[in-house]
Design an enzyme around this catalytic site. Structure first.
Site, short mmCIF file in Angstrom:
data_model
loop_
_atom_site.label_atom_id
_atom_site.label_comp_id
_atom_site.label_asym_id
_atom_site.label_seq_id
_atom_site.Cartn_x
_atom_site.Cartn_y
_atom_site.Cartn_z
N SER A 105 37.29 29.31 44.11
CA SER A 105 36.45 30.27 42.73
C SER A 105 34.98 29.32 42.71
O SER A 105 35.20 28.78 41.90
CB SER A 105 37.07 30.87 42.30
N HIS A 162 35.27 31.99 47.23
CA HIS A 162 35.96 33.37 46.38
C HIS A 162 34.43 33.40 45.28
O HIS A 162 34.41 32.61 44.43
CB HIS A 162 37.64 32.40 45.78
N ASP A 203 33.16 35.77 42.65
CA ASP A 203 33.37 36.69 41.64
C ASP A 203 32.47 37.20 40.54
O ASP A 203 31.96 36.68 40.68
CB ASP A 203 34.77 35.79 40.32
N MET A 214 30.94 40.00 38.61
CA MET A 214 31.65 41.10 37.44
C MET A 214 29.99 41.36 36.50
O MET A 214 29.57 41.47 36.45
CB MET A 214 32.63 39.82 36.65
N HIS A 220 35.15 39.23 44.72
CA HIS A 220 36.00 39.87 44.05
C HIS A 220 35.42 40.36 43.30
O HIS A 220 34.35 40.30 41.92
CB HIS A 220 36.93 38.64 43.48
N MET A 263 34.97 42.67 40.29
CA MET A 263 34.85 43.01 39.40
C MET A 263 33.90 44.17 38.45
O MET A 263 33.93 43.95 37.50
CB MET A 263 35.63 41.81 37.97
N MET A 268 46.65 39.52 40.37
CA MET A 268 46.11 38.83 39.72
C MET A 268 46.93 37.88 38.88
O MET A 268 47.78 38.42 38.50
CB MET A 268 45.52 39.40 38.81
N ASP A 293 45.50 34.84 42.01
CA ASP A 293 44.39 34.19 41.66
C ASP A 293 44.00 34.64 39.95
O ASP A 293 44.43 35.11 39.57
CB ASP A 293 42.89 35.51 41.77
C1 DX5 Z 1 38.45 35.52 37.02
C2 DX5 Z 1 38.46 35.23 37.95
C3 DX5 Z 1 38.57 33.98 38.68
C4 DX5 Z 1 38.65 32.12 38.57
C5 DX5 Z 1 39.62 31.75 38.56
O1 DX5 Z 1 38.92 36.39 36.42
O2 DX5 Z 1 39.05 36.28 39.19
O3 DX5 Z 1 38.31 33.68 40.08
O4 DX5 Z 1 37.47 32.08 38.59
O5 DX5 Z 1 40.07 30.64 37.94
P1 DX5 Z 1 40.81 29.73 37.45
O6 DX5 Z 1 41.07 28.90 38.70
O7 DX5 Z 1 40.22 28.48 36.50
O8 DX5 Z 1 42.29 30.38 36.53
ZN ZN Z 2 39.04 35.98 41.55
#
Ligand code: DX5
Ligand code: ZN
Length: 246
Positions: free
Chosen positions: A9, A34, A36, A38, A75, A77, A168, A202
């Site tokens: 990620s 990956h 993310d 948001m 991903h 969100m 998750m 994740d």
């Molecule tokens: C959290 C994200 C993850 C995050 C994971 O909302 O969806 O992808 O980057 O980070 P780690 O591996 O540090 O928990």
């Molecule tokens: Zn993620």
């Protein structure tokens, strides 16, 4: 089970040096990246949008096959997943993974017209993502039971079935949180029912937690802080892969 896929990620990468961080991570053995996304509504944090994805795309070769090396696993969100499908396709996203919670009506106060305008069913959304030429994923937050997904995974029409399910293992929003082993029964149940399904986990994954996730049946492993915070990221990526393949 399907093959191991390691998806670091980039939320934990140096954002001021993102392009180089992405290409380096692929050289270090990552299969996917990956990404993310948001929006500050679905989760209480903001990351980046299509222009940034398009820029980092120029640092990483496109995958030559579905699920291949260099896949951008986005991903999403975000509260309105349907709205951004075309933009993310144009930016270079290969797999568009939306949240189940964002694709079902949760805003009871809204008029039916307003709702149907903004919302869409998971099946329709998966079809739309496939129509745009991307793989489709569907994600569940810790509070969402996994049985809500059986209908869509078993959709009669293949165009309406997800290519991946994301369970998750932290509350979405931030990197570096503690792994929630309480979510693993969902992975076990999915693996038991669907031997060939790509199941992604994740949140909080690293050398100390990978064995439980792999034993439960996960094959797509997201890892942010454990890869980008490591002295030897290639070693961590290799370790995660071995745990899934053993
Ligand atoms: C959290 C994200 C993850 C995050 C994971 O909302 O969806 O992808 O980057 O980070 P780690 O591996 O540090 O928990
Ligand atoms: Zn993620």
């Amino acid at each position: 089970a399907p093959k191991a896929i390691i998806a670091p990620s980039i939320l934990s990468a140096d954002f001021a040096d993102l392009g180089a961080a992405c290409s380096r991570t692929i050289e270090q053995g990552a299969d996917w990246l990956h990404v993310d996304i948001m929006d500050g509504h679905f989760v209480p944090n903001l990351t980046f949008g299509p222009p940034v994805v398009a820029k980092i795309r120029t640092h990483v070769d496109r995958p030559t096959e579905a699920h291949g090396k260099g896949t951008f696993d986005c991903h999403m969100m975000i509260a309105e997943p349907k709205k951004w499908v075309k933009e993310f396709k144009a930016a270079g996203c290969d797999l568009y993974c939306f949240h189940y919670e964002a694709a079902v009506d949760s805003t009871a106060a809204e008029s039916p017209e307003a709702k149907s305008d903004r919302k869409t069913s998971p099946r329709e959304l998966i079809r739309f993502i496939h129509d745009q030429g991307m793989l489709a994923g569907i994600a569940v937050k810790p509070a969402t039971p996994v049985d809500v997904l059986y209908d869509v995974i078993e959709a009669e029409d293949k165009a309406e079935r997800p290519d991946m399910v994301l369970v998750m293992t932290v509350e979405p929003g931030f990197g570096g949180q503690k792994f929630m082993a309480s979510e693993l029964p969902k992975v076990q149940e999915l693996r038991k029912r669907y031997p060939e399904l790509n199941i992604e986990v994740d949140g909080g994954l690293g050398p100390g937690t990978i064995d439980q996730a792999a034993d439960a049946g996960a094959n797509v492993i997201v890892a942010g802080s454990s890869v980008f915070g490591a002295k030897d990221p290639a070693g961590v990526i290799a370790l995660l892969r071995e745990a899934v393949e053993k």
